[in-house]
Design an enzyme around this catalytic site. Sequence first.
Site, PDB file in Angstrom:
ATOM      1  N   CYS A 154       0.813  -1.167  -0.250  1.00  0.00           N
ATOM      2  CA  CYS A 154      -0.375  -0.343   0.051  1.00  0.00           C
ATOM      3  C   CYS A 154       0.707   1.487   0.216  1.00  0.00           C
ATOM      4  CB  CYS A 154      -0.881   0.215   1.408  1.00  0.00           C
ATOM      5  SG  CYS A 154      -1.336   1.473   1.496  1.00  0.00           S
ATOM      6  N   GLY A 155       0.507   1.844  -0.895  1.00  0.00           N
ATOM      7  CA  GLY A 155       1.122   2.959  -0.938  1.00  0.00           C
ATOM      8  C   GLY A 155       1.387   4.232  -0.182  1.00  0.00           C
ATOM      9  N   HIS A 156      -0.065   4.658   0.736  1.00  0.00           N
ATOM     10  CA  HIS A 156      -0.106   5.116   1.691  1.00  0.00           C
ATOM     11  C   HIS A 156       0.317   4.911   3.207  1.00  0.00           C
ATOM     12  CE1 HIS A 156      -3.732   8.211  -0.367  1.00  0.00           C
ATOM     13  NE2 HIS A 156      -3.905   6.691  -0.652  1.00  0.00           N
ATOM     14  N   CYS A 157       0.357   3.180   2.368  1.00  0.00           N
ATOM     15  CA  CYS A 157       1.317   2.529   4.587  1.00  0.00           C
ATOM     16  C   CYS A 157       2.221   3.219   3.830  1.00  0.00           C
ATOM     17  CB  CYS A 157       0.706   1.517   4.136  1.00  0.00           C
ATOM     18  SG  CYS A 157      -0.626   0.875   4.238  1.00  0.00           S
TER      19      CYS A 157
END
Length: 105
Positions: A9-12
């Site tokens: 996950c990029g946001h993670c």
Amino acid sequence: MVEFYAPWCGHCKKLAPEYEAAATALLPDGIILGSVDATVEKDLGSRFEVKGYPTLKFFRGGEATEYKGGRTTDTIVSWLRKATGPPAKKLESSEAVKTFSESGK
């Protein structure tokens, strides 16, 4: 507080350094932050109703609530200190009472 994340996950990935810095800053306060890879620990993700990544849950007295605060070190630290701090502030003088009552807080 616990972060439920997915490694892809990029946001993670963006949250990770902020969350780690917040965890370090909060250690002296005795506030512990944890992380769970919800793609591996699927039962935990289901139990705590994780619908997307990252999901941050604040735990108090065994009850989880979704954290909806900011995603920077400063906002995480500030929110957690307020949420876990003392429920009242002792006002030592009449001047402190006056200042407090005029502040609207």
